[in-house]
Design a protein around this motif. Structure first.
Motif, PDB file in Angstrom:
ATOM      1  N   ALA A 191       0.850  -1.187   0.000  1.00 26.00           N
ATOM      2  CA  ALA A 191       0.000   0.000   0.000  1.00 26.00           C
ATOM      3  C   ALA A 191       0.886   1.239   0.000  1.00 26.00           C
ATOM      4  O   ALA A 191       2.068   1.178   0.339  1.00 26.00           O
ATOM      5  CB  ALA A 191      -0.919   0.008   1.216  1.00 26.00           C
ATOM      6  N   VAL A 192       0.282   2.368  -0.398  1.00 26.32           N
ATOM      7  CA  VAL A 192       0.944   3.674  -0.330  1.00 26.32           C
ATOM      8  C   VAL A 192       0.099   4.567   0.563  1.00 26.32           C
ATOM      9  O   VAL A 192      -1.115   4.658   0.382  1.00 26.32           O
ATOM     10  CB  VAL A 192       1.080   4.317  -1.730  1.00 26.32           C
ATOM     11  N   VAL A 193       0.743   5.214   1.520  1.00 20.13           N
ATOM     12  CA  VAL A 193       0.058   6.168   2.388  1.00 20.13           C
ATOM     13  C   VAL A 193       0.662   7.551   2.172  1.00 20.13           C
ATOM     14  O   VAL A 193       1.879   7.730   2.264  1.00 20.13           O
ATOM     15  CB  VAL A 193       0.179   5.778   3.868  1.00 20.13           C
ATOM     16  N   ILE A 194      -0.199   8.514   1.852  1.00 23.00           N
ATOM     17  CA  ILE A 194       0.207   9.919   1.747  1.00 23.00           C
ATOM     18  C   ILE A 194      -0.398  10.616   2.954  1.00 23.00           C
ATOM     19  O   ILE A 194      -1.617  10.692   3.090  1.00 23.00           O
ATOM     20  CB  ILE A 194      -0.310  10.559   0.449  1.00 23.00           C
ATOM     21  N   ALA A 195       0.464  11.083   3.856  1.00 26.54           N
ATOM     22  CA  ALA A 195      -0.039  11.624   5.117  1.00 26.54           C
ATOM     23  C   ALA A 195       0.727  12.871   5.525  1.00 26.54           C
ATOM     24  O   ALA A 195       1.915  13.025   5.235  1.00 26.54           O
ATOM     25  CB  ALA A 195       0.053  10.561   6.219  1.00 26.54           C
ATOM     26  N   SER A 196       0.048  13.765   6.207  1.00 22.29           N
ATOM     27  CA  SER A 196       0.703  14.934   6.799  1.00 22.29           C
ATOM     28  C   SER A 196       1.110  14.561   8.245  1.00 22.29           C
ATOM     29  O   SER A 196       0.546  13.614   8.820  1.00 22.29           O
ATOM     30  CB  SER A 196      -0.266  16.122   6.804  1.00 22.29           C
ATOM     31  N   SER A 197       2.116  15.235   8.808  1.00 23.97           N
ATOM     32  CA  SER A 197       2.794  16.384   8.227  1.00 23.97           C
ATOM     33  C   SER A 197       3.941  15.953   7.313  1.00 23.97           C
ATOM     34  O   SER A 197       4.463  14.844   7.424  1.00 23.97           O
ATOM     35  CB  SER A 197       3.364  17.267   9.346  1.00 23.97           C
ATOM     36  N   GLY A 198       4.326  16.886   6.423  1.00 18.70           N
ATOM     37  CA  GLY A 198       5.342  16.574   5.437  1.00 18.70           C
ATOM     38  C   GLY A 198       6.738  16.425   6.004  1.00 18.70           C
ATOM     39  O   GLY A 198       7.610  15.834   5.361  1.00 18.70           O
ATOM     40  N   MET A 199       7.003  16.967   7.208  1.00 22.89           N
ATOM     41  CA  MET A 199       8.332  16.886   7.816  1.00 22.89           C
ATOM     42  C   MET A 199       8.377  15.900   8.984  1.00 22.89           C
ATOM     43  O   MET A 199       9.355  15.857   9.722  1.00 22.89           O
ATOM     44  CB  MET A 199       8.784  18.270   8.293  1.00 22.89           C
ATOM     45  N   LEU A 200       7.286  15.142   9.167  1.00 20.01           N
ATOM     46  CA  LEU A 200       7.178  14.163  10.262  1.00 20.01           C
ATOM     47  C   LEU A 200       7.186  14.831  11.630  1.00 20.01           C
ATOM     48  O   LEU A 200       7.542  14.211  12.631  1.00 20.01           O
ATOM     49  CB  LEU A 200       8.310  13.123  10.181  1.00 20.01           C
ATOM     50  N   HIS A 201       6.786  16.096  11.676  1.00 21.97           N
ATOM     51  CA  HIS A 201       6.737  16.811  12.956  1.00 21.97           C
ATOM     52  C   HIS A 201       5.629  16.275  13.855  1.00 21.97           C
ATOM     53  O   HIS A 201       5.793  16.146  15.061  1.00 21.97           O
ATOM     54  CB  HIS A 201       6.468  18.306  12.707  1.00 21.97           C
ATOM     55  N   ALA A 202       4.483  16.020  13.229  1.00 24.96           N
ATOM     56  CA  ALA A 202       3.287  15.659  13.992  1.00 24.96           C
ATOM     57  C   ALA A 202       2.264  15.079  13.040  1.00 24.96           C
ATOM     58  O   ALA A 202       2.557  14.825  11.870  1.00 24.96           O
ATOM     59  CB  ALA A 202       2.730  16.904  14.705  1.00 24.96           C
ATOM     60  N   GLY A 203       1.039  14.890  13.533  1.00 21.35           N
ATOM     61  CA  GLY A 203      -0.028  14.382  12.677  1.00 21.35           C
ATOM     62  C   GLY A 203       0.036  12.879  12.489  1.00 21.35           C
ATOM     63  O   GLY A 203       0.558  12.136  13.320  1.00 21.35           O
ATOM     64  N   ALA A 204      -0.480  12.429  11.329  1.00 19.62           N
ATOM     65  CA  ALA A 204      -0.586  10.990  11.078  1.00 19.62           C
ATOM     66  C   ALA A 204       0.714  10.371  10.582  1.00 19.62           C
ATOM     67  O   ALA A 204       0.996   9.199  10.844  1.00 19.62           O
ATOM     68  CB  ALA A 204      -1.700  10.737  10.066  1.00 19.62           C
ATOM     69  N   SER A 205       1.537  11.129   9.859  1.00 21.64           N
ATOM     70  CA  SER A 205       2.723  10.538   9.228  1.00 21.64           C
ATOM     71  C   SER A 205       3.690   9.870  10.215  1.00 21.64           C
ATOM     72  O   SER A 205       4.226   8.793   9.914  1.00 21.64           O
ATOM     73  CB  SER A 205       3.447  11.577   8.372  1.00 21.64           C
ATOM     74  N   PRO A 206       3.966  10.455  11.404  1.00 19.44           N
ATOM     75  CA  PRO A 206       4.869   9.765  12.332  1.00 19.44           C
ATOM     76  C   PRO A 206       4.337   8.407  12.801  1.00 19.44           C
ATOM     77  O   PRO A 206       5.129   7.499  13.102  1.00 19.44           O
ATOM     78  CB  PRO A 206       4.985  10.742  13.506  1.00 19.44           C
ATOM     79  N   GLN A 207       3.014   8.247  12.828  1.00 24.22           N
ATOM     80  CA  GLN A 207       2.445   6.967  13.264  1.00 24.22           C
ATOM     81  C   GLN A 207       2.785   5.858  12.264  1.00 24.22           C
ATOM     82  O   GLN A 207       3.157   4.742  12.663  1.00 24.22           O
ATOM     83  CB  GLN A 207       0.933   7.102  13.421  1.00 24.22           C
ATOM     84  N   VAL A 226       9.186  14.120  -0.272  1.00 21.00           N
ATOM     85  CA  VAL A 226       8.810  14.858  -1.487  1.00 21.00           C
ATOM     86  C   VAL A 226       8.705  16.360  -1.260  1.00 21.00           C
ATOM     87  O   VAL A 226       8.188  17.083  -2.106  1.00 21.00           O
ATOM     88  CB  VAL A 226       7.456  14.337  -2.042  1.00 21.00           C
ATOM     89  N   GLY A 227       9.191  16.835  -0.114  1.00 19.26           N
ATOM     90  CA  GLY A 227       9.099  18.267   0.166  1.00 19.26           C
ATOM     91  C   GLY A 227      10.268  18.741   0.999  1.00 19.26           C
ATOM     92  O   GLY A 227      11.088  17.953   1.473  1.00 19.26           O
ATOM     93  N   TYR A 228      10.328  20.035   1.186  1.00 18.20           N
ATOM     94  CA  TYR A 228      11.403  20.655   1.970  1.00 18.20           C
ATOM     95  C   TYR A 228      11.393  20.127   3.393  1.00 18.20           C
ATOM     96  O   TYR A 228      10.339  19.946   4.001  1.00 18.20           O
ATOM     97  CB  TYR A 228      11.226  22.171   1.973  1.00 18.20           C
ATOM     98  N   GLN A 229      12.585  19.876   3.929  1.00 14.41           N
ATOM     99  CA  GLN A 229      12.732  19.408   5.297  1.00 14.41           C
ATOM    100  C   GLN A 229      13.546  20.420   6.095  1.00 14.41           C
ATOM    101  O   GLN A 229      14.707  20.680   5.787  1.00 14.41           O
ATOM    102  CB  GLN A 229      13.426  18.039   5.332  1.00 14.41           C
ATOM    103  N   ASP A 230      12.936  20.996   7.110  1.00  7.64           N
ATOM    104  CA  ASP A 230      13.630  21.931   7.978  1.00  7.64           C
ATOM    105  C   ASP A 230      14.833  21.256   8.631  1.00  7.64           C
ATOM    106  O   ASP A 230      14.833  20.056   8.876  1.00  7.64           O
ATOM    107  CB  ASP A 230      12.662  22.447   9.052  1.00  7.64           C
TER     108      ASP A 230
END
Length: 330
Positions: free
Chosen positions: A95-111, A127-131
């Motif tokens: 499967a492919v999951v596209i999830a926010s946040s884009g920098m893995l700060h918070a939200g669903a993506s870190p899970q 796929v985006g800028y990383q602080d």
């Protein structure tokens, strides 16, 4: 054969990635597997679905021909709740999951990252800028696998904590920048010819440099965080004169065509003093700091460089003390 996590910005980037995957699956470049949208990407993608007339023409045409929705079609699925998310995390199906946040700060993506990064058959695609301080940047800096600090499940003890997660999956970066460079921004501003430009996002030095390019033709604002900004053009910019109605502009040009302006340079103070005639239209010169362009001993152009309320007030006080009636323009 594995599972792929794509941490993504919810606005624009997630929809772009969805389109790339859908097109690749339809053409056979990629196997058709479920594409799950989670986090803030869900609501934003639904909003895009409701704005089809504002989307690119090619996407509108394809949607009309296929009779399908532009994004939420085929194998694309919105993760409805925690129960569905837990089911995806527990499944071993590709499967492919596209999830926010884009920098893995918070939200669903870190899970998803906590569950999938430890396994070599999975992948995480950036796929985006990383602080510089973001978990996503630290993940990219890992050379041969190791541990990365990710937001802890349920915020950790006391909330807001991080925990180490083993990272042995495939990690790659794809450059899909949606940012315009300086030329692109200046081109867009010229296209819409705004009376006022407010530079709000970016480093101070970059914003100040951009303001320098715009200052002669636009009322430019460089607000600090939390500052209230008036959206009304002050009308004191050179650009406001240039945007005057054509007939009025021609009449003004004719009226001032033979006006003589006295210019005197003081070598001791390095000041250029310009004595403006009393009958000179005030629309020609607003208050502020000016730059002069001199060609073969003659002033060829005067441009308003900076409009600063404090500087103007300071200049007024200085002028009040000055015995000279001439206006000083730096």
């Amino acid at each position: 054969g594995g599972r792929v996590l794509i941490p993504s910005f919810a606005l624009g980037r997630a929809q772009e990635i969805t389109q790339i995957l859908q097109t690749s699956m339809a053409s056979g470049l990629l196997p058709a597997v479920p594409i799950h949208l989670d986090g803030l990407t869900r609501g934003i993608t639904e909003a895009y679905e409701d704005m089809l007339p504002l989307l690119p023409e090619a996407l509108q045409n394809r949607t009309k021909v296929s009779k399908q929705r532009p994004f939420l079609t085929g194998t694309v699925n919105l993760v409805k709740d925690k129960r569905e998310r837990d089911g995806i995390l527990a499944s071993e199906r590709p499967a492919v999951v596209i999830a926010s946040s884009g920098m893995l700060h918070a939200g669903a993506s870190p899970q998803y990252a906590r569950a999938w990064l430890p396994h070599a058959e999975n992948a995480l695609f950036v796929v985006g800028y990383q602080d510089a301080e973001s978990p996503g940047r630290r993940l990219l800096e890992l050379q041969q696998g190791g541990e990365v600090m990710l937001p802890a499940q349920n915020g950790g003890k006391g909330g807001g904590g991080f925990e180490p997660v083993a990272a042995y999956s495939r990690v790659e970066r794809f450059y899909l920048s949606a940012h315009a460079d300086r030329g692109g921004l200046l081109g867009m501003i010229a296209r819409y010819a705004p009376g006022k430009v407010i530079l709000t996002h970016g480093e101070l030095r970059a914003r100040s440099n951009m303001a320098g390019y715009l200052n002669s033709k636009h009322d430019v604002g460089l607000p600090e965080a939390g500052e209230l900004v008036s959206l009304k053009d002050s009308g004191k910019r050179r650009g406001s004169f240039m945007n005057t109605a054509p007939k009025k502009l021609e009449a003004m040009k004719e009226r001032h065509a033979r006006t003589t302006v006295s210019v005197r340079y003081d070598p001791e103070t390095h000041e250029v003093r310009i004595a403006l005639p009393d009958n000179l239209d005030g629309a020609l010169f607003g208050e502020g700091d000016y730059t002069l362009e001199v060609l073969r001993g003659k002033t060829s152009r005067v441009k308003l460089r900076e409009h600063d309320a404090e500087a103007i007030e300071g200049q007024r006080q200085a002028d009040a003390e000055d015995t000279s009636a001439e206006e000083v323009l730096a």
